[in-house]
Design an enzyme around this catalytic site. Structure first.
Site, PDB file in Angstrom:
ATOM      1  N   ASN A 194      -6.696  -2.557   2.947  1.00 50.11           N
ATOM      2  CA  ASN A 194      -6.631  -4.001   3.213  1.00 50.11           C
ATOM      3  C   ASN A 194      -8.038  -4.557   3.431  1.00 50.11           C
ATOM      4  O   ASN A 194      -8.857  -3.959   4.157  1.00 50.11           O
ATOM      5  CB  ASN A 194      -5.792  -4.277   4.463  1.00 50.11           C
ATOM      6  N   ARG A 240       0.813  -1.228   0.000  1.00 53.57           N
ATOM      7  CA  ARG A 240       0.000   0.000   0.000  1.00 53.57           C
ATOM      8  C   ARG A 240       0.844   1.275   0.000  1.00 53.57           C
ATOM      9  O   ARG A 240       0.519   2.218  -0.747  1.00 53.57           O
ATOM     10  CB  ARG A 240      -0.969  -0.012   1.186  1.00 53.57           C
TER      11      ARG A 240
END
Length: 573
Positions: free
Chosen positions: A523, A505
């Site tokens: 997530n 990320r």
């Protein structure tokens, strides 16, 4: 009679320096000094970039938004330097595909006649872009620095290719290169070298990056002086960080600077969308350094101007002493400022808190007060300056009124401007005031969300009519290729595989921000990462193609959705 003798001696000393520099191929009378040697940003560079938009779209090339430094996710770095001919630039496509560089930092040195207009410069910039963007490997152009020379044949494109190792945090990279600061200094003057190197470092320090500092110097000089300049540059660079050995231009033309990079283990101060009417602007010290050196050259090439200067500003012998003190100030690294900025950045992957974190920073150097308009445009706010703190206002006014400088607020390795919440101002001021060479001051405030306007207390330090119009213009005048969203799009995609707990990320966020894209990476309970991207559709497509490079993952369920302009930043959720 004594005053006449002083004037004659001063003029003769200057003429000797002119002869010395002319032997080195440098025409002091035709050359801007320090950061003013950059190709004209507002009348040449930015218009040229606008002309090249269609050209760039056809290339495998990504140009990141304008920032003081290129910002890329990762840790360790390998750097490969290449030089290309400006008339017929060629870079081996197979080499690019083998190296797979994550970033390119570029230095362009063009003969002054070739950089005089936007059309002419665009012609040469297009050649460089074609050379970089014609392989199957997409090249990210993170920072480009363009300067002019007064010597035909001393031209080149320098490409520093960065291969960045995966890791948490960011690598910040920058190149700044100049030719002359103070013509009364020798080519290998310790002060002149220090100013040049620190000017390259300043754009890293501005973003709070000072750890694991690496310096790949750029230097050149006529053959009789080359070894002295080389020795001084290598010694000084080694005293500040780890020296990176790289090839040099070897054109026999004076050149001093560096490509520098450092590591940042916090989020960088690029939260332009968070800036609102609760924010103020602090600068770390007065600026306008280049007025000293540009005026010094001007008054020593025009005896009438010399006399006018002594009458209106100060005696030249006093001016020389003050100029020396300013040169010493410019030679001082701003690393302590970097530490203050670092202390007020979000943790890696953390959320921005306006009352605790600095939102944005910028180096007040070559563009002078135009940097405040640049941030206003990036943040979509209207900004009011209620002070323009110059090192010597009377000197800068003389420079503007006699048309010696189009913008007498410009500098080199200068002040840092900090945009921060009103509740954070006193805290940061208190820390900056403890740094010996600084004189921090609050210079302005954000009025409202708006159109990127800049309201200034006076335009008397800007002699150029065109620059005045651009400074006052409600239109965006500082844009370039990367800010344009001409084909808005929005996509939702899911990354499956080893993407959680692997630094995926932060990498997505860094690359999205580098492309001016907004949205989020989140997530999910099933082990995937949901990604939403908004912005220019071609940039979105380019990022999607690269998302899984370096990760064991694949993209699933890629869905294009209506553009909403819902997001103003890219966040990790």
């Amino acid at each position: 009679m004594e005053d006449c003798d002083k004037e004659a001696m001063s003029l003769e000393r200057f003429r000797e320096r002119v002869r010395l520099y002319r032997e080195a191929g440098v025409a002091l009378e035709s050359l801007s000094l320090g950061c003013s040697v950059k190709i004209d940003l507002y009348n040449v560079l930015y218009p040229a970039l606008a002309l090249l938009k269609d050209e760039v779209r056809r290339l495998n090339l990504v140009i990141a938004p304008r920032e003081d430094a290129a910002i890329m996710p990762g840790a360790g770095v390998e750097i490969y330097r290449r030089f290309l001919d400006v008339e017929n630039p060629h870079i081996d496509a197979e080499e690019l595909e083998r190296l797979k560089p994550d970033l390119a930092v570029v230095l362009v040195q063009l003969y002054m006649a070739k950089a005089a207009t936007s059309d002419r410069f665009a012609e040469y910039a297009a050649r460089l872009y074609k050379a970089l963007g014609s392989s199957r490997h997409r090249v990210w152009l993170g920072k480009a620095h363009s300067i002019v020379s007064t010597k035909p044949g001393a031209e080149f494109y320098m490409i520093d290719l960065f291969k960045i190792d995966r890791g948490s945090g960011y690598v910040l990279a920058n190149n700044d290169t100049i030719q002359v600061i103070d013509p009364m200094e020798d080519f290998d003057s310790p002060l002149q070298v220090a100013v040049a190197v620190n000017n390259a470092l300043n754009d890293l320090f501005v973003k709070g990056a000072y750890r694991d500092l690496h310096i790949a110097p750029v230097y050149d000089a006529p053959r009789p002086y080359y070894e002295r300049v080389e020795r001084r540059m290598l010694e000084y660079a080694s005293s500040l960080g780890k020296l990176v050995k790289v090839p040099q231009p070897e054109k026999g033309y004076l050149l001093l600077g560096a490509t520098a990079y450092a590591y940042l283990d916090r989020e960088s101060p690029t939260y332009y969308d968070k800036i609102d009417e609760n924010f103020y602007i602090v600068v770390t010290r007065p600026f306008g350094e280049l007025a000293y050196f540009t005026v010094y050259v001007a008054v020593h090439t025009d005896e009438g101007l010399y006399k006018e200067f002594e009458k209106r500003v100060m005696p030249v012998d006093e001016f020389e002493k003050e100029k020396r003190r300013v040169l010493e100030l410019m030679a001082t690294p701003n690393i302590e400022v970097a530490r203050v900025i670092y202390d007020h950045l979000p943790d890696l992957g953390g959320r921005f808190d306006p009352e605790r974190h600095i939102a944005a920073t910028i180096d007040v150097s070559g563009p002078g007060i135009f940097v405040f308009k640049e941030v206003a445009e990036r943040a979509n706010v209207d900004v009011e300056l209620f002070d323009i703190p110059l090192l010597n206002p009377k000197l800068s006014l003389f420079a503007a009124e006699t048309y010696v400088m189009p913008d007498a607020t410009a500098g080199t390795n200068g002040a840092v401007a900090i945009f921060l919440h009103k509740k954070l101002v006193d805290v940061v001021l208190d820390k900056l005031e403890k740094i010996p060479h600084l004189k921090p001051i609050v210079v302005g405030r954000v009025l409202r969300k708006g159109e990127g306007r800049l309201i200034v207390p006076t335009l008397q330090y800007i002699s150029s009519r065109k620059l005045r119009e651009k400074l006052e213009s409600p239109q965006r005048v500082l844009g370039g290729l990367a800010k344009t969203v001409e084909r808005p799009g929005r996509v939702r995609a899911y990354a499956a595989g080893e993407v959680q707990g692997a630094g995926f990320r932060p990498v997505v966020r860094a690359k999205a921000k580098a492309l001016g894209l907004n949205g989020y990476a989140k997530n999910l309970p099933d082990g995937r990462v949901e990604i939403v991207l908004e912005g220019d559709s071609e940039r979105i497509r380019g990022l999607l193609e690269e998302l899984c490079i370096g990760f064991n993952c694949r993209l699933e369920d890629v869905t294009w959705e209506p553009y909403t302009s819902q997001y103003t930043d890219f966040e990790i959720l």
